[in-house]
Design a protein around this motif. Structure first.
Motif, PDB file in Angstrom:
ATOM      1  N   ALA A 144       0.818  -1.208   0.000  1.00 21.85           N
ATOM      2  CA  ALA A 144       0.000   0.000   0.000  1.00 21.85           C
ATOM      3  C   ALA A 144       0.852   1.259   0.000  1.00 21.85           C
ATOM      4  CB  ALA A 144      -0.928  -0.001   1.215  1.00 21.85           C
ATOM      5  N   VAL A 145       1.911   1.255   0.782  1.00 22.33           N
ATOM      6  CA  VAL A 145       2.697   2.474   0.971  1.00 22.33           C
ATOM      7  C   VAL A 145       3.789   2.620  -0.076  1.00 22.33           C
ATOM      8  CG1 VAL A 145       4.243   3.665   2.586  1.00 22.33           C
ATOM      9  CG2 VAL A 145       2.188   2.530   3.429  1.00 22.33           C
ATOM     10  N   ARG A 146       4.390   1.507  -0.496  1.00 23.21           N
ATOM     11  CA  ARG A 146       5.566   1.574  -1.362  1.00 23.21           C
ATOM     12  C   ARG A 146       5.356   1.011  -2.763  1.00 23.21           C
ATOM     13  NH1 ARG A 146       8.156   1.407   3.718  1.00 23.21           N
ATOM     14  NH2 ARG A 146      10.035   2.719   3.764  1.00 23.21           N
ATOM     15  N   GLY A 147       4.293   0.276  -2.996  1.00 21.31           N
ATOM     16  CA  GLY A 147       4.170  -0.470  -4.238  1.00 21.31           C
ATOM     17  C   GLY A 147       3.360   0.225  -5.318  1.00 21.31           C
ATOM     18  N   ASP A 148       3.588  -0.232  -6.543  1.00 17.38           N
ATOM     19  CA  ASP A 148       2.736   0.112  -7.674  1.00 17.38           C
ATOM     20  C   ASP A 148       1.708  -0.986  -7.917  1.00 17.38           C
ATOM     21  OD1 ASP A 148       4.253   2.503  -8.457  1.00 17.38           O
ATOM     22  OD2 ASP A 148       5.814   1.076  -9.031  1.00 17.38           O
ATOM     23  N   GLY A 149       1.898  -2.116  -7.225  1.00 17.03           N
ATOM     24  CA  GLY A 149       0.990  -3.233  -7.367  1.00 17.03           C
ATOM     25  C   GLY A 149       1.112  -4.168  -6.185  1.00 17.03           C
ATOM     26  N   TRP A 150       0.116  -5.032  -6.031  1.00 12.40           N
ATOM     27  CA  TRP A 150       0.106  -6.023  -4.949  1.00 12.40           C
ATOM     28  C   TRP A 150      -0.086  -7.402  -5.543  1.00 12.40           C
ATOM     29  CZ3 TRP A 150      -4.543  -8.379  -2.357  1.00 12.40           C
ATOM     30  CH2 TRP A 150      -4.166  -9.205  -1.273  1.00 12.40           C
ATOM     31  N   LEU A 151       0.785  -8.334  -5.136  1.00 14.19           N
ATOM     32  CA  LEU A 151       0.728  -9.732  -5.555  1.00 14.19           C
ATOM     33  C   LEU A 151       0.414 -10.582  -4.326  1.00 14.19           C
ATOM     34  CD1 LEU A 151       3.992  -9.653  -7.697  1.00 14.19           C
ATOM     35  CD2 LEU A 151       1.697 -10.035  -8.622  1.00 14.19           C
ATOM     36  N   PRO A 152      -0.830 -10.958  -4.122  1.00 14.64           N
ATOM     37  CA  PRO A 152      -1.161 -11.768  -2.945  1.00 14.64           C
ATOM     38  C   PRO A 152      -0.522 -13.141  -3.043  1.00 14.64           C
ATOM     39  CG  PRO A 152      -3.025 -11.668  -4.423  1.00 14.64           C
ATOM     40  CD  PRO A 152      -1.999 -10.726  -4.979  1.00 14.64           C
ATOM     41  N   GLN A 153      -0.366 -13.756  -1.886  1.00 13.79           N
ATOM     42  CA  GLN A 153       0.257 -15.072  -1.838  1.00 13.79           C
ATOM     43  C   GLN A 153      -0.747 -16.060  -1.283  1.00 13.79           C
ATOM     44  OE1 GLN A 153       3.320 -15.772  -3.069  1.00 13.79           O
ATOM     45  NE2 GLN A 153       2.775 -17.905  -2.746  1.00 13.79           N
ATOM     46  N   GLY A 154      -1.575 -16.603  -2.185  1.00 14.46           N
ATOM     47  CA  GLY A 154      -2.473 -17.678  -1.788  1.00 14.46           C
ATOM     48  C   GLY A 154      -3.756 -17.259  -1.107  1.00 14.46           C
ATOM     49  N   ASP A 155      -4.148 -15.988  -1.208  1.00 12.23           N
ATOM     50  CA  ASP A 155      -5.424 -15.582  -0.609  1.00 12.23           C
ATOM     51  C   ASP A 155      -6.587 -16.196  -1.378  1.00 12.23           C
ATOM     52  OD1 ASP A 155      -5.095 -13.387   1.556  1.00 12.23           O
ATOM     53  OD2 ASP A 155      -3.637 -12.857   0.024  1.00 12.23           O
ATOM     54  N   PRO A 156      -7.456 -16.975  -0.722  1.00 12.62           N
ATOM     55  CA  PRO A 156      -8.646 -17.473  -1.419  1.00 12.62           C
ATOM     56  C   PRO A 156      -9.627 -16.332  -1.678  1.00 12.62           C
ATOM     57  CG  PRO A 156      -8.725 -18.059   0.915  1.00 12.62           C
ATOM     58  CD  PRO A 156      -7.378 -17.437   0.675  1.00 12.62           C
ATOM     59  N   ARG A 157     -10.611 -16.614  -2.487  1.00 14.51           N
ATOM     60  CA  ARG A 157     -11.560 -15.565  -2.886  1.00 14.51           C
ATOM     61  C   ARG A 157     -12.216 -14.875  -1.694  1.00 14.51           C
ATOM     62  NH1 ARG A 157     -14.823 -16.816  -8.405  1.00 14.51           N
ATOM     63  NH2 ARG A 157     -13.265 -18.088  -9.472  1.00 14.51           N
ATOM     64  N   ASP A 158     -12.564 -15.649  -0.680  1.00 11.26           N
ATOM     65  CA  ASP A 158     -13.325 -15.041   0.411  1.00 11.26           C
ATOM     66  C   ASP A 158     -12.477 -14.094   1.264  1.00 11.26           C
ATOM     67  OD1 ASP A 158     -11.774 -17.023   1.554  1.00 11.26           O
ATOM     68  OD2 ASP A 158     -13.381 -17.901   2.754  1.00 11.26           O
ATOM     69  N   ARG A 159     -11.150 -14.167   1.143  1.00  7.77           N
ATOM     70  CA  ARG A 159     -10.281 -13.262   1.912  1.00  7.77           C
ATOM     71  C   ARG A 159      -9.902 -12.005   1.147  1.00  7.77           C
ATOM     72  NH1 ARG A 159      -5.031 -15.585   4.426  1.00  7.77           N
ATOM     73  NH2 ARG A 159      -4.909 -13.369   4.926  1.00  7.77           N
TER      74      ARG A 159
END
Length: 300
Positions: free
Chosen positions: A192-207
Protein backbone atom coordinates in the motif's frame (compact mmCIF):
# COMPACT_ATOMS: atom_id res chain seq x y z
CA UNK A 1 0.98 -16.67 -15.55
CA UNK A 2 3.76 -18.09 -13.44
CA UNK A 3 5.87 -20.24 -15.72
CA UNK A 4 6.20 -23.97 -15.08
CA UNK A 5 9.58 -25.75 -15.11
CA UNK A 6 11.51 -22.79 -13.60
CA UNK A 7 10.33 -23.63 -10.08
CA UNK A 8 9.23 -27.08 -9.05
CA UNK A 9 7.76 -27.07 -5.58
CA UNK A 10 5.70 -30.17 -4.94
CA UNK A 11 2.77 -27.86 -4.12
CA UNK A 12 2.18 -27.08 -7.80
CA UNK A 13 4.67 -28.70 -10.20
CA UNK A 14 3.28 -31.22 -12.69
CA UNK A 15 5.15 -34.55 -13.09
CA UNK A 16 6.23 -33.76 -16.67
CA UNK A 17 8.17 -30.69 -15.56
CA UNK A 18 10.91 -32.82 -13.97
CA UNK A 19 12.28 -33.70 -17.41
CA UNK A 20 11.58 -30.35 -19.07
CA UNK A 21 14.18 -27.75 -19.97
CA UNK A 22 14.99 -24.51 -21.79
CA UNK A 23 13.14 -25.27 -25.03
CA UNK A 24 9.98 -26.09 -23.08
CA UNK A 25 10.24 -22.79 -21.24
CA UNK A 26 10.81 -20.94 -24.50
CA UNK A 27 7.83 -22.54 -26.25
CA UNK A 28 5.53 -21.80 -23.30
CA UNK A 29 6.72 -18.18 -23.24
CA UNK A 30 6.08 -17.90 -26.98
CA UNK A 31 2.61 -19.38 -26.44
CA UNK A 32 1.91 -16.70 -23.82
CA UNK A 33 3.06 -14.06 -26.29
CA UNK A 34 0.77 -15.41 -29.02
CA UNK A 35 -2.23 -15.85 -26.73
CA UNK A 36 -2.16 -12.28 -25.41
CA UNK A 37 -1.07 -12.94 -21.84
CA UNK A 38 -0.07 -9.81 -19.92
CA UNK A 39 3.06 -11.28 -18.31
CA UNK A 40 5.09 -14.38 -17.64
CA UNK A 41 6.64 -14.75 -14.20
CA UNK A 42 9.52 -16.52 -12.48
CA UNK A 43 10.39 -17.16 -8.83
CA UNK A 44 13.57 -16.53 -6.83
CA UNK A 45 15.54 -18.73 -4.45
CA UNK A 46 19.32 -18.80 -4.22
CA UNK A 47 19.63 -22.16 -2.45
CA UNK A 48 17.24 -24.56 -0.73
CA UNK A 49 18.30 -26.13 2.58
CA UNK A 50 18.26 -29.91 2.78
CA UNK A 51 15.43 -29.86 5.34
CA UNK A 52 13.09 -28.17 2.84
CA UNK A 53 14.25 -29.87 -0.34
CA UNK A 54 11.74 -32.78 -0.25
CA UNK A 55 8.81 -30.30 -0.40
CA UNK A 56 10.32 -27.36 -2.28
CA UNK A 57 12.80 -29.25 -4.47
CA UNK A 58 16.05 -27.54 -5.43
CA UNK A 59 14.85 -26.54 -8.92
CA UNK A 60 14.63 -22.75 -8.86
CA UNK A 61 15.95 -21.01 -11.96
CA UNK A 62 17.58 -17.61 -11.52
CA UNK A 63 14.92 -15.02 -12.42
CA UNK A 64 17.16 -12.51 -14.20
CA UNK A 65 18.87 -15.12 -16.36
CA UNK A 66 15.57 -16.84 -17.14
CA UNK A 67 13.63 -13.68 -17.99
CA UNK A 68 16.51 -12.41 -20.12
CA UNK A 69 16.55 -15.70 -22.05
CA UNK A 70 12.79 -15.50 -22.57
CA UNK A 71 12.93 -11.83 -23.56
CA UNK A 72 14.94 -12.93 -26.56
CA UNK A 73 12.26 -15.35 -27.81
CA UNK A 74 9.20 -13.15 -27.18
CA UNK A 75 8.09 -9.76 -28.43
CA UNK A 76 5.21 -8.38 -26.38
CA UNK A 77 4.58 -10.22 -23.13
CA UNK A 78 5.90 -8.51 -20.00
CA UNK A 79 8.48 -10.08 -17.69
CA UNK A 80 7.68 -10.33 -13.96
CA UNK A 81 9.82 -11.49 -11.06
CA UNK A 82 7.28 -13.11 -8.75
CA UNK A 83 8.94 -12.49 -6.48
CA UNK A 84 12.56 -11.39 -6.30
CA UNK A 85 13.93 -11.61 -2.76
CA UNK A 86 15.79 -8.36 -3.27
CA UNK A 87 16.96 -8.18 0.35
CA UNK A 88 19.47 -10.96 -0.40
CA UNK A 89 21.45 -8.65 -2.68
CA UNK A 90 22.75 -5.11 -2.56
CA UNK A 91 20.32 -2.74 -4.33
CA UNK A 92 22.99 -1.56 -6.76
CA UNK A 93 23.58 -5.15 -7.86
CA UNK A 94 19.83 -5.74 -8.24
CA UNK A 95 19.46 -2.48 -10.13
CA UNK A 96 22.28 -3.36 -12.53
CA UNK A 97 20.69 -6.72 -13.35
CA UNK A 98 17.10 -5.58 -13.76
CA UNK A 99 17.93 -2.28 -15.51
CA UNK A 100 19.87 -4.28 -18.08
CA UNK A 101 16.96 -6.70 -18.46
CA UNK A 102 14.52 -3.83 -18.98
CA UNK A 103 16.88 -2.22 -21.49
CA UNK A 104 17.38 -5.42 -23.48
CA UNK A 105 13.68 -6.31 -23.49
CA UNK A 106 12.51 -2.90 -24.66
CA UNK A 107 10.87 -1.92 -21.37
CA UNK A 108 8.94 -5.07 -20.48
CA UNK A 109 10.06 -5.57 -16.87
CA UNK A 110 7.75 -5.64 -13.86
CA UNK A 111 9.80 -5.95 -10.68
CA UNK A 112 7.96 -8.08 -8.15
CA UNK A 113 9.59 -8.10 -4.72
CA UNK A 114 9.09 -10.04 -1.51
CA UNK A 115 10.63 -10.51 1.92
CA UNK A 116 11.61 -14.18 1.59
CA UNK A 117 11.00 -17.00 4.03
CA UNK A 118 14.00 -19.37 4.05
CA UNK A 119 16.25 -18.54 6.99
CA UNK A 120 19.26 -20.52 5.76
CA UNK A 121 19.44 -18.48 2.54
CA UNK A 122 19.73 -15.26 4.51
CA UNK A 123 22.29 -16.68 6.91
CA UNK A 124 24.48 -18.05 4.12
CA UNK A 125 24.48 -14.66 2.38
CA UNK A 126 25.09 -12.68 5.56
CA UNK A 127 21.68 -10.97 5.70
CA UNK A 128 19.66 -10.63 8.92
CA UNK A 129 16.63 -12.90 8.48
CA UNK A 130 14.78 -11.49 11.48
CA UNK A 131 14.98 -7.97 10.05
CA UNK A 132 14.11 -8.96 6.49
CA UNK A 133 11.00 -6.76 6.47
CA UNK A 134 12.98 -3.63 7.29
CA UNK A 135 15.65 -4.70 4.80
CA UNK A 136 13.03 -5.03 2.06
CA UNK A 137 11.49 -1.65 2.89
CA UNK A 138 14.82 0.10 2.40
CA UNK A 139 15.65 -2.01 -0.65
CA UNK A 140 12.48 -0.80 -2.34
CA UNK A 141 13.37 2.81 -1.59
CA UNK A 142 16.94 2.32 -2.81
CA UNK A 143 15.75 0.55 -5.96
CA UNK A 144 13.37 3.40 -6.73
CA UNK A 145 16.43 5.63 -6.91
CA UNK A 146 18.74 3.16 -8.62
CA UNK A 147 16.20 2.23 -11.30
CA UNK A 148 15.12 5.80 -11.93
CA UNK A 149 16.28 8.10 -14.73
CA UNK A 150 19.51 9.32 -13.08
CA UNK A 151 22.78 7.88 -14.33
CA UNK A 152 24.27 8.62 -10.89
CA UNK A 153 21.49 7.67 -8.43
CA UNK A 154 21.68 8.56 -4.75
CA UNK A 155 20.28 6.85 -1.67
CA UNK A 156 21.20 7.49 1.96
CA UNK A 157 19.61 5.04 4.39
CA UNK A 158 20.34 3.00 7.47
CA UNK A 159 21.53 -0.06 5.54
CA UNK A 160 22.60 1.26 2.14
CA UNK A 161 24.39 4.45 1.22
CA UNK A 162 25.48 5.38 -2.29
CA UNK A 163 25.92 8.32 -4.64
CA UNK A 164 28.28 9.41 -7.43
CA UNK A 165 28.27 5.85 -8.81
CA UNK A 166 27.05 5.68 -12.39
CA UNK A 167 25.14 2.81 -13.94
CA UNK A 168 24.32 2.41 -17.59
CA UNK A 169 22.37 1.23 -19.49
CA UNK A 170 19.39 2.85 -17.84
CA UNK A 171 16.01 1.09 -17.93
CA UNK A 172 13.94 1.62 -21.05
CA UNK A 173 10.94 2.54 -18.90
CA UNK A 174 10.77 5.91 -17.17
CA UNK A 175 9.42 4.12 -14.08
CA UNK A 176 9.68 0.39 -13.58
CA UNK A 177 6.54 -0.91 -11.84
CA UNK A 178 7.31 -2.40 -8.43
CA UNK A 179 4.75 -4.95 -7.29
CA UNK A 180 4.97 -6.15 -3.70
CA UNK A 181 4.22 -9.79 -2.95
CA UNK A 182 2.81 -11.32 0.20
CA UNK A 183 -0.39 -11.43 2.23
CA UNK A 184 0.81 -10.80 5.78
CA UNK A 185 -0.19 -7.50 7.41
CA UNK A 186 3.35 -6.20 6.89
CA UNK A 187 3.34 -7.17 3.21
CA UNK A 188 -0.05 -5.56 2.62
CA UNK A 189 1.14 -2.36 4.29
CA UNK A 190 4.34 -2.43 2.22
CA UNK A 191 2.33 -2.82 -0.99
CA UNK A 192 0.00 0.00 0.00
CA UNK A 193 2.70 2.47 0.97
CA UNK A 194 5.57 1.57 -1.36
CA UNK A 195 4.17 -0.47 -4.24
CA UNK A 196 2.74 0.11 -7.67
CA UNK A 197 0.99 -3.23 -7.37
CA UNK A 198 0.11 -6.02 -4.95
CA UNK A 199 0.73 -9.73 -5.56
CA UNK A 200 -1.16 -11.77 -2.95
CA UNK A 201 0.26 -15.07 -1.84
CA UNK A 202 -2.47 -17.68 -1.79
CA UNK A 203 -5.42 -15.58 -0.61
CA UNK A 204 -8.65 -17.47 -1.42
CA UNK A 205 -11.56 -15.57 -2.89
CA UNK A 206 -13.32 -15.04 0.41
CA UNK A 207 -10.28 -13.26 1.91
CA UNK A 208 -9.55 -10.92 -0.97
CA UNK A 209 -12.25 -8.26 -0.43
CA UNK A 210 -11.06 -7.51 3.11
CA UNK A 211 -7.43 -7.40 1.97
CA UNK A 212 -8.29 -5.01 -0.86
CA UNK A 213 -10.25 -2.75 1.49
CA UNK A 214 -7.28 -2.67 3.86
CA UNK A 215 -4.90 -1.86 1.01
CA UNK A 216 -6.98 1.10 -0.06
CA UNK A 217 -7.35 2.37 3.49
CA UNK A 218 -3.61 2.22 4.11
CA UNK A 219 -2.87 3.91 0.80
CA UNK A 220 -5.30 6.71 1.54
CA UNK A 221 -3.89 7.20 5.04
CA UNK A 222 -0.37 7.42 3.58
CA UNK A 223 -1.50 10.02 1.06
CA UNK A 224 -0.50 7.88 -1.93
CA UNK A 225 -2.62 8.88 -4.93
CA UNK A 226 -1.01 6.95 -7.80
CA UNK A 227 -2.87 3.89 -9.16
CA UNK A 228 -2.29 0.50 -7.53
CA UNK A 229 -2.51 -2.68 -9.64
CA UNK A 230 -4.23 -5.29 -7.49
CA UNK A 231 -3.60 -8.91 -8.39
CA UNK A 232 -4.98 -12.31 -7.52
CA UNK A 233 -3.93 -15.90 -8.13
CA UNK A 234 -6.89 -17.90 -9.36
CA UNK A 235 -7.75 -21.50 -8.74
CA UNK A 236 -6.09 -23.94 -11.16
CA UNK A 237 -7.89 -24.07 -14.52
CA UNK A 238 -8.68 -26.70 -17.12
CA UNK A 239 -10.74 -25.78 -20.17
CA UNK A 240 -13.17 -28.49 -21.19
CA UNK A 241 -14.18 -31.69 -19.44
CA UNK A 242 -11.04 -33.44 -18.16
CA UNK A 243 -10.68 -37.19 -18.53
CA UNK A 244 -8.10 -37.32 -15.74
CA UNK A 245 -7.96 -36.19 -12.12
CA UNK A 246 -7.24 -32.45 -12.17
CA UNK A 247 -7.95 -31.94 -8.45
CA UNK A 248 -11.08 -30.84 -6.65
CA UNK A 249 -10.16 -27.13 -6.56
CA UNK A 250 -9.59 -26.87 -10.30
CA UNK A 251 -12.12 -24.82 -12.25
CA UNK A 252 -13.21 -26.79 -15.33
CA UNK A 253 -15.78 -26.42 -18.07
CA UNK A 254 -16.59 -24.45 -21.17
CA UNK A 255 -15.01 -21.02 -21.76
CA UNK A 256 -18.17 -19.06 -20.93
CA UNK A 257 -18.49 -20.79 -17.56
CA UNK A 258 -14.86 -20.20 -16.67
CA UNK A 259 -15.11 -16.56 -17.70
CA UNK A 260 -18.20 -16.07 -15.55
CA UNK A 261 -16.37 -17.49 -12.54
CA UNK A 262 -13.24 -15.41 -13.15
CA UNK A 263 -15.21 -12.18 -13.58
CA UNK A 264 -15.94 -12.38 -9.85
CA UNK A 265 -12.35 -11.24 -9.26
CA UNK A 266 -12.97 -8.01 -11.17
CA UNK A 267 -16.09 -7.41 -9.11
CA UNK A 268 -13.91 -7.49 -5.98
CA UNK A 269 -11.63 -4.81 -7.37
CA UNK A 270 -8.89 -7.04 -8.80
CA UNK A 271 -7.04 -5.59 -11.81
CA UNK A 272 -5.06 -8.62 -13.00
CA UNK A 273 -5.32 -12.35 -12.43
CA UNK A 274 -2.54 -14.90 -12.53
CA UNK A 275 -3.72 -18.23 -13.91
CA UNK A 276 -2.30 -21.74 -13.87
CA UNK A 277 -3.45 -24.63 -16.04
CA UNK A 278 -3.39 -28.30 -15.10
CA UNK A 279 -1.57 -30.29 -17.77
CA UNK A 280 0.12 -33.60 -18.51
CA UNK A 281 2.73 -32.20 -20.84
CA UNK A 282 3.93 -29.14 -22.71
CA UNK A 283 1.63 -29.63 -25.68
CA UNK A 284 -1.47 -29.86 -23.50
CA UNK A 285 -0.41 -26.76 -21.58
CA UNK A 286 0.19 -24.77 -24.77
CA UNK A 287 -3.21 -25.89 -26.10
CA UNK A 288 -4.89 -24.77 -22.87
CA UNK A 289 -3.16 -21.38 -23.05
CA UNK A 290 -4.15 -20.87 -26.69
CA UNK A 291 -7.78 -21.74 -26.01
CA UNK A 292 -7.84 -19.48 -22.97
CA UNK A 293 -6.49 -16.57 -25.01
CA UNK A 294 -8.99 -17.12 -27.81
CA UNK A 295 -12.13 -18.20 -25.97
CA UNK A 296 -11.95 -16.99 -22.36
CA UNK A 297 -9.91 -13.79 -22.28
CA UNK A 298 -12.27 -11.86 -24.61
CA UNK A 299 -15.11 -12.54 -22.16
CA UNK A 300 -13.26 -11.06 -19.18
Amino acid sequence: MQLPVQSQSTLYAEPWEADAGPEDLAEIARAADRAGFAYIATCDHVAIPRRLAPAMSTVWYDPVATLAYLAGVTERVRLLSHVAVVGLRHPLLTAKQYATLDHLSGGRLILGVGAGHVREEFEALGVDFDRRGAVLDECVDALRAALGPDEFPAHHGKLYDFEDLGQRPRPAQDRIPVWVGGSSPAAVRRAAVRGDGWLPQGDPRDRLPAQITRLRQLREEAGVTTPLTIGAITEPLYLGDPTWNVGRRTLTGRPAALAESLRAYAAMGVDQIQVRFRSRGRSELVDQMAEFGTEVAPLL
